[in-house]
Design an enzyme around this catalytic site. Structure first.
Site, mmCIF file in Angstrom:
data_model
loop_
_atom_site.group_PDB
_atom_site.id
_atom_site.type_symbol
_atom_site.label_atom_id
_atom_site.label_comp_id
_atom_site.label_asym_id
_atom_site.label_seq_id
_atom_site.Cartn_x
_atom_site.Cartn_y
_atom_site.Cartn_z
ATOM 1 N N ASP A 83 0.871 -1.174 0.000
ATOM 2 C CA ASP A 83 0.000 0.000 0.000
ATOM 3 C C ASP A 83 0.906 1.221 0.000
ATOM 4 O O ASP A 83 2.134 1.090 -0.045
ATOM 5 C CB ASP A 83 -0.935 -0.003 1.216
ATOM 6 C CG ASP A 83 -2.263 0.705 0.947
ATOM 7 O OD1 ASP A 83 -2.232 1.855 0.472
ATOM 8 O OD2 ASP A 83 -3.324 0.114 1.214
ATOM 9 N N HIS A 97 -3.445 3.044 -4.671
ATOM 10 C CA HIS A 97 -2.821 2.655 -3.402
ATOM 11 C C HIS A 97 -1.450 2.032 -3.648
ATOM 12 O O HIS A 97 -1.090 1.038 -3.015
ATOM 13 C CB HIS A 97 -3.724 1.684 -2.637
ATOM 14 C CG HIS A 97 -4.794 2.352 -1.832
ATOM 15 N ND1 HIS A 97 -4.523 3.119 -0.714
ATOM 16 C CD2 HIS A 97 -6.144 2.359 -1.982
ATOM 17 C CE1 HIS A 97 -5.666 3.566 -0.210
ATOM 18 N NE2 HIS A 97 -6.663 3.139 -0.967
ATOM 19 N N GLU A 118 -10.377 2.412 -4.390
ATOM 20 C CA GLU A 118 -9.995 3.813 -4.216
ATOM 21 C C GLU A 118 -8.898 4.232 -5.209
ATOM 22 O O GLU A 118 -7.839 4.723 -4.823
ATOM 23 C CB GLU A 118 -9.559 4.066 -2.777
ATOM 24 C CG GLU A 118 -10.686 3.837 -1.771
ATOM 25 C CD GLU A 118 -10.272 4.033 -0.326
ATOM 26 O OE1 GLU A 118 -11.135 4.397 0.491
ATOM 27 O OE2 GLU A 118 -9.081 3.796 -0.008
#
Length: 518
Positions: free
Chosen positions: A197, A260, A327
Site C-alpha cells: 500500500d 494505493h 480507491e
C-alpha cells in the site's frame, strides 16, 4: 507477553454445573450426556487411514496441556481408553471441514470426511478439557474429565477470515504466527495479508530489489520507529505458509493496484502517468488517497506487475490472489496521453472502463496460472471481470452485493458496518459483530450460495503497537468466528457471552491483550 500459541496448551475452564459446552464457535449439533471420559497417562491416540500427522498434533497438544506422555499408534482391535481418529467416506455431507465427535466413558471417536475436519475437531476437544486454574503443565491430582457428548459439526461458510494490514505498520514473523495460532483455535481459516500500500512494500521480489531496498522504508524525515517498517524475505513467507498449512489456514496475499501504490513509485516512478518519485509517509502524515496510479497506457506497467505476480504465485500456494482495486482516482488517467490513447484504441467508454480493462489483464494472467482474482468491490466499476471474487466492504453501497451475485461472481462479506476492526470497540461492539448475518435478507437461495463467507479487516494506521492491535481484534474476532462457522439459527448471544467470559479468563492468564468495556 507470552506467545498466543499457548492457546493450544492452556485449556479453558469447564464446570459440570454449566449447561453449555464451553466451545467457540459453538458446534451446530450437540447432544450432552451424563458422565465423563477421563484422559489418563495411559490413554492412547489411535489413528486410522493416513492420519499420522493429525494424531501427532493431538498427542503434542494434549501432552502440553496435561503433562502426560501419550502413546500414538495405528488402529488396533482394542480401542478402550482411547481417542480414535478416523476418516469416514460416508460423511460427504460434512464437506471438507466438518467432523463428528462421540465422547463416552471408554472412548472418544472423532470422524471426518477430510483430514481438515480432524484438525478442527482437535480445537473443539481442547476447549472441552477442564483446567480450572489454567496452568500450562501437569496439574497434580487433577482429573482430566471430558463431558460425554455427541457433536456433529461443519462450518456455515467456507471463507472465515481476518485481514491484517502489513503495509501501514509492519508485523513480524512472531506476531504473524501468534495470530495464525489464534485463528486456528477459533476455526478461522483465512489470513489475508495486505502486503502493499502507500505506506510500504512488505515482500521480497527478486526481479525488483528496490521494492524492498527503497519502498519498504518510511522517508527519514518522519522519524518512524524501525520496527514499523521492513519486509518479509521469501524464506519468511515460506516459513509462514508451512506454519499456516499445518493449522488449516490459507494465507492470501494482496498486491494493490492500480491505486494505493505510491510506495512503488518511490522506487519506480517511471510506472506512473507523471513520472514523479514519491516519498513514503505514515498514513496520518499525508493524504488518505493519493492521485498517483499505475499508468494503464504504459505496456511496461503490465510487464512489471506480471513479473511480480509470478513471484507471488510461486510463494503462496493459495488459489486466491487479492489485487486490491479500491480507491483508484482517475485524475491522472484523464490527463495522461498514453491512457487516453488506450481508451480510444480499445473503444472504452471512459476511465472506469479503463480500470475494468486493467483488472481484466491481471485476471487473465492469474487465471492462466491457476489462480482466482479477488478485489475490493470497486472492481465492479466499468464492468465486472467474469471469474473474479468480490470482497464487499462499502456498507453504504447496498446494491453492490446483489449486482455481484446476479453476475455470477462469488462474494465475501466484509462491510465497514460490522467487520472493520480498526474502528473503535464502542462503534462496532462485539454484540454488533455477533449479530451480523453475511447473507443479505433480500437474497434468494441461488444468490445466497454465491456468498463464500465473512472476513474482519484490521487496518494498522491508528493502532500500531501489538497490545493495541490485540485489543482491536480481541475479543471481537471470537464473535466473527461464530458468525462464520455456526448456522444462523444456532447462534445464541447469552450462551456466547457465558463462554466468552471463560475465554477471557484464559487470556488474562496468558497475558493476551483484549478490549474490556469500562
Amino acid at each position: 507477553m507470552k506467545k498466543l500459541r499457548l492457546l493450544l496448551i492452556i485449556i479453558l475452564p469447564y464446570t459440570i454445573q454449566c449447561q453449555d459446552l464451553n466451545i467457540i464457535p459453538y458446534p451446530n449439533k450437540v447432544e450432552k450426556d451424563k458422565g465423563f471420559f477421563e484422559l489418563k497417562p495411559n490413554t492412547s491416540i489411535i489413528y486410522e487411514n493416513d492420519l499420522f500427522e493429525q494424531a501427532k498434533q493431538y498427542e503434542e497438544s494434549l501432552e502440553r496441556a496435561t503433562g502426560f506422555s501419550f502413546a500414538t499408534r495405528k488402529a488396533t482391535k482394542n480401542k478402550t481408553n482411547s481417542i480414535v481418529l478416523r476418516l469416514n467416506r460416508k460423511l460427504p455431507h460434512l464437506g471438507e471441514e466438518g467432523y463428528t465427535m462421540k465422547v463416552t466413558k471408554s472412548l472418544v471417536l472423532i470422524e471426518a470426511y477430510n483430514s481438515n475436519g480432524i484438525f478442527w475437531a482437535l480445537q473443539t476437544f481442547l476447549q472441552l478439557l477442564p483446567n480450572d486454574i489454567l496452568r500450562e503443565a501437569k496439574v497434580d491430582s487433577k482429573k482430566w474429565n471430558i463431558p460425554n457428548c455427541k457433536i456433529v459439526d461443519k462450518p456455515r461458510f467456507a471463507w472465515r477470515g481476518l485481514m491484517i494490514d502489513y503495509s501501514r505498520t509492519f508485523w513480524n514473523i512472531r506476531t504473524t504466527k501468534k495470530y495464525i495460532d489464534a485463528l486456528a483455535f477459533y476455526k478461522i481459516n483465512k489470513l489475508h495479508m495486505h502486503l502493499t500500500d502507500d505506506q510500504g512494500w512488505r515482500v521480497e521480489i527478486e526481479n525488483y530489489p528496490k521494492l524492498t531496498d527503497v519502498a519498504s522504508k518510511f522517508d527519514t524525515i518522519y522519524n518512524e520507529p524501525k520496527e514499523r517498517e521492513g519486509y518479509f524475505k521469501k524464506s519468511d513467507i515460506r516459513e509462514l505458509v508451512a506454519y499456516a498449512q499445518a493449522r488449516n489456514i490459507d494465507l492470501i496475499p494482496e498486491i494493490e493496484m492500480p491505486g494505493h501504490s505510491s510506495e512503488v513509485f518511490s522506487a519506480y516512478p517511471e510506472l506512473t502517468c507523471k513520472g514523479e518519485a514519491m516519498k513514503i509517509h505514515p498514513f496520518t502524515d499525508g493524504p488518505n488517497i493519493h492521485n498517483e496510479i499505475f499508468c494503464a497506457g504504459n505496456d511496461e506497467t503490465f510487464v512489471f506487475l506480471k513479473n511480480i505476480l509470478s513471484e507471488i504465485i510461486e510463494l503462496f500456494p493459495s488459489k486466491y490472489v487479492h489485487i486490491g482495486g479500491d480507491e483508484a482516482p482517475k485524475k491522472h488517467w484523464k490527463e495522461c496521453d498514453k491512457c487516453q490513447r488506450r481508451i480510444r484504441e480499445l473503444n472504452l467508454k471512459n476511465e472506469h472502463g479503463l480500470q475494468s480493462w486493467f483488472i481484466s489483464q491481471i485476471e487473465d494472467y492469474l487465471s492462466s496460472n491457476g489462480k482466482i482474482l479477488i478485489g475490493w468491490d470497486e472492481i465492479v466499476e466499468g464492468g465486472l471481470s467474469p471469474n473474479a471474487t468480490v470482497m464487499y466492504w462499502r456498507a453504504w453501497e447496498n446494491e453492490v452485493p446483489e449486482f455481484v451475485v446476479n453476475q455470477g461472481n462469488n462474494l465475501i462479506m466484509t462491510p465497514t458496518s460490522h467487520c472493520y476492526f480498526d474502528y473503535g470497540n464502542e462503534t462496532i461492539t462485539i454484540e454488533k459483530v455477533y449479530s451480523y448475518n453475511p447473507v443479505p435478507s433480500i437474497f434468494n437461495k441461488k444468490q445466497s450460495e454465491k456468498v463464500l463467507g465473512v472476513q474482519a479487516n484490521f487496518w494498522s494506521h491508528i493502532n500500531r503497537i501489538e497490545p493495541e492491535m490485540d485489543r482491536q481484534i480481541f475479543p471481537r474476532i471470537l464473535a466473527l468466528a461464530e458468525v462464520g462457522w455456526s448456522d444462523e439459527q444456532n447462534k445464541d448471544w447469552d450462551r456466547f457471552t457465558r463462554s466468552l467470559n471463560r475465554h477471557l479468563k484464559a487470556f488474562d492468564v496468558l497475558g493476551i491483550y483484549y478490549y474490556q468495556k469500562e
